[in-house]
Design a protein around this motif. Structure first.
Motif, PDB file in Angstrom:
ATOM      1  N   UNK A 264       0.722  -1.830  -0.246  1.00 52.76           N
ATOM      2  CA  UNK A 264       0.004   0.451   0.085  1.00 52.76           C
ATOM      3  C   UNK A 264       0.826   1.312   0.494  1.00 52.76           C
ATOM      4  N   UNK A 265       2.396   1.582   0.006  1.00 54.32           N
ATOM      5  CA  UNK A 265       2.975   2.239   0.321  1.00 54.32           C
ATOM      6  C   UNK A 265       3.518   2.643  -1.179  1.00 54.32           C
ATOM      7  N   UNK A 266       3.047   2.225  -2.194  1.00 53.50           N
ATOM      8  CA  UNK A 266       3.193   2.322  -3.973  1.00 53.50           C
ATOM      9  C   UNK A 266       2.242   3.316  -4.204  1.00 53.50           C
ATOM     10  N   UNK A 267       2.777   4.124  -5.043  1.00 52.70           N
ATOM     11  CA  UNK A 267       1.903   5.258  -5.903  1.00 52.70           C
ATOM     12  C   UNK A 267       0.180   4.615  -5.619  1.00 52.70           C
ATOM     13  N   UNK A 268       0.547   3.093  -6.915  1.00 52.83           N
ATOM     14  CA  UNK A 268      -1.166   2.713  -7.109  1.00 52.83           C
ATOM     15  C   UNK A 268      -1.687   2.084  -5.603  1.00 52.83           C
ATOM     16  N   UNK A 269      -1.018   2.070  -4.432  1.00 49.07           N
ATOM     17  CA  UNK A 269      -1.098   1.175  -2.729  1.00 49.07           C
ATOM     18  C   UNK A 269      -2.264   2.981  -2.594  1.00 49.07           C
ATOM     19  N   UNK A 270      -1.042   4.241  -2.826  1.00 49.37           N
ATOM     20  CA  UNK A 270      -2.078   5.230  -2.361  1.00 49.37           C
ATOM     21  C   UNK A 270      -3.206   5.684  -2.869  1.00 49.37           C
ATOM     22  N   UNK A 271      -3.276   5.717  -4.187  1.00 50.11           N
ATOM     23  CA  UNK A 271      -4.339   6.471  -5.295  1.00 50.11           C
ATOM     24  C   UNK A 271      -4.823   5.615  -4.583  1.00 50.11           C
ATOM     25  N   UNK A 272      -5.414   4.528  -4.713  1.00 50.18           N
ATOM     26  CA  UNK A 272      -6.046   3.650  -4.426  1.00 50.18           C
ATOM     27  C   UNK A 272      -6.630   4.005  -2.693  1.00 50.18           C
ATOM     28  N   UNK A 273      -6.346   4.203  -1.685  1.00 48.72           N
ATOM     29  CA  UNK A 273      -6.528   4.639  -0.261  1.00 48.72           C
ATOM     30  C   UNK A 273      -7.202   5.378  -0.375  1.00 48.72           C
ATOM     31  N   UNK A 274      -6.453   6.413  -1.437  1.00 45.35           N
ATOM     32  CA  UNK A 274      -7.410   7.769  -1.069  1.00 45.35           C
ATOM     33  C   UNK A 274      -8.267   7.807  -1.897  1.00 45.35           C
ATOM     34  N   UNK A 275      -9.187   7.029  -2.690  1.00 45.59           N
ATOM     35  CA  UNK A 275      -9.831   6.533  -3.899  1.00 45.59           C
ATOM     36  C   UNK A 275     -10.978   6.649  -2.916  1.00 45.59           C
ATOM     37  N   UNK A 276     -10.703   5.499  -2.134  1.00 52.61           N
ATOM     38  CA  UNK A 276     -11.786   4.786  -1.306  1.00 52.61           C
ATOM     39  C   UNK A 276     -12.317   5.878  -0.019  1.00 52.61           C
ATOM     40  N   UNK A 277     -11.375   6.985   0.576  1.00 51.21           N
ATOM     41  CA  UNK A 277     -11.165   7.541   1.272  1.00 51.21           C
ATOM     42  C   UNK A 277     -12.402   8.648   1.111  1.00 51.21           C
TER      43      UNK A 277
END
Length: 231
Positions: A3-16
């Motif tokens: 989740x520390x990768x850019x893709x993971x961060x973007x996915x987490x931000x989208x969920x939020x």
């Protein structure tokens, strides 16, 4: 992938952001009702431009569908949890546990209950994607009756009148082919009556009519269980 990768961060931000949009939409439901739900108003309250919100929910109907599925899933999870706690009990207790969980959830989530069991939202038609979540409570009741039937513990119901027989057979074929058509017809009626009881309480029709509502509800849903052949 971490989740520390850019893709993971973007996915987490989208969920939020998606969660924040839904939370604000639920606040609007509580304040204005589903018919007045507005993507522009949601975006404004979140400090977003409308075009940004459309990337998450392209239309009001898409947002409504997401809220409806969430509500059905929340209700289903509550009913399934209550049923799990009563799994070793007899069929009537399992039935009443599910029914009581439906009532408890509705009283705790009145606006979400109104969204899924209240007046239809003008201009909105629920898509088939809502069906699996909407079926969860009904499948619990069918499972309870099916278990009793397979254990030869289901009371045989009176024969169906001739004018209902074909419709009951169709419902049985669609919903529970292993159950007698008369039982399936009784199940559908009991399901409707359960939500009628909950709706009457939630929307005020029991005001100055039924005051001690919990024992009244428990007795009523026990009678519904007996009406489908349990107990």
């Amino acid at each position: 992938m971490s989740s520390s990768t850019p893709q993971g961060a973007r996915a987490r931000a989208r969920m939020e952001i998606t969660a924040a949009i839904k939370d604000e939409a639920r606040r609007q439901l509580a304040a204005e009702g589903a018919a007045k739900l507005s993507l522009r108003a949601v975006a404004r309250q979140l400090g977003m431009v409308s075009s940004a919100l459309y990337r998450y929910f392209p239309s009001r109907d898409d947002l409504l569908t997401a809220l409806i599925i969430d509500a059905y899933d929340s209700l289903g999870e509550s009913a399934e949890a209550a049923h799990g706690k009563a799994a070793d009990a007899g069929p009537v207790r399992r039935w009443t546990a599910v029914a009581e969980a439906v009532r408890d959830w509705a009283l705790q989530h009145p606006h979400e209950y109104a969204l899924i069991y209240g007046s239809p939202v003008p201009g909105y038609t629920a898509p088939d994607t809502t069906v699996p979540a909407a079926s969860r409570v009904g499948l619990l009741f069918i499972g309870i009756v099916r278990d009793a039937h397979h254990a030869s513990a289901l009371t045989e119901l009176a024969p169906l009148p001739a004018e209902l027989r074909a419709e009951a057979e169709r419902m049985a074929a669609d919903l529970a082919p292993d159950l007698p058509p008369a039982t399936v017809a009784a199940l559908v009626a009991a399901w409707a009556e359960l939500f009628g009881l909950v709706g009457f309480e939630l929307f005020g029709q029991f005001h100055r009519v039924v005051e001690d509502r919990e024992p009244f509800f428990r007795q009523a849903v026990t009678r519904l269980a007996q009406g489908v052949g349990l107990g």
